[in-house]
Every structure is written in structure tokens, then in C-alpha cells.
Design a protein around this motif. Structure first.
Motif: not given
Length: 77
Positions: A42-53
Motif C-alpha cells: 500500500x505504498x503505491x496505488x493499484x491502477x484500475x486497469x491493473x486490478x481488472x487484469x
């Protein structure tokens, strides 16, 4: 717990259930293992597209990553 931390915790839970390593996750979403580690901590946000993949790979709804509490659904015997 911040929203970023909740998302990271949910991702950790789902990859744990799938018995995936950080290295495997890095290959799935196309990031270095260091970048995945930063996101899982949790030092950097996941991008929505990363979570989708990742969700597509796991066969789950990406909304699961955004929930404040993950509820495991029980299947009746």
C-alpha cells in the motif's frame, strides 16, 4: 486503515487464495516484482486497469478489491 490499504489487503487475500506469488502477479499485470511489492504494501496505488487484469485472471469481479470487507461466500453442501 486507508482506502489504499484496504485495496492492497483485498488483493493480498485474493492472490493468497489463488496461491499466487508476487512474481506470478507481476507477470500477470505486466509490472516488475518491485512495483507489485510496493502496491501490495500500500505504498503505491493499484491502477484500475491493473486490478481488472488481475481480477480477470482470477475469475472474480474486480469490485471485490474495492470492498471494505471481503465476505467469503459459502456454498451449501
Amino acid at each position: 486503515m486507508t482506502y489504499r490499504e484496504k485495496i492492497a489487503a483485498n488483493v493480498r487475500a485474493e492472490i493468497g487464495r489463488a496461491d499466487l506469488t508476487q512474481k506470478a502477479v507481476s507477470k500477470i499485470i505486466g509490472l516488475s516484482t518491485a512495483a507489485v511489492s510496493e502496491r501490495l504494501k500500500a505504498k503505491v496505488d493499484f491502477k484500475p486497469e491493473e486490478l481488472k487484469i488481475l481480477a480477470d485472471y482470477l475469475g472474480i469481479d474486480p469490485v471485490i478489491f474495492y470492498r471494505s470487507q471481503v465476505v467469503k461466500q459459502e456454498v451449501a453442501p
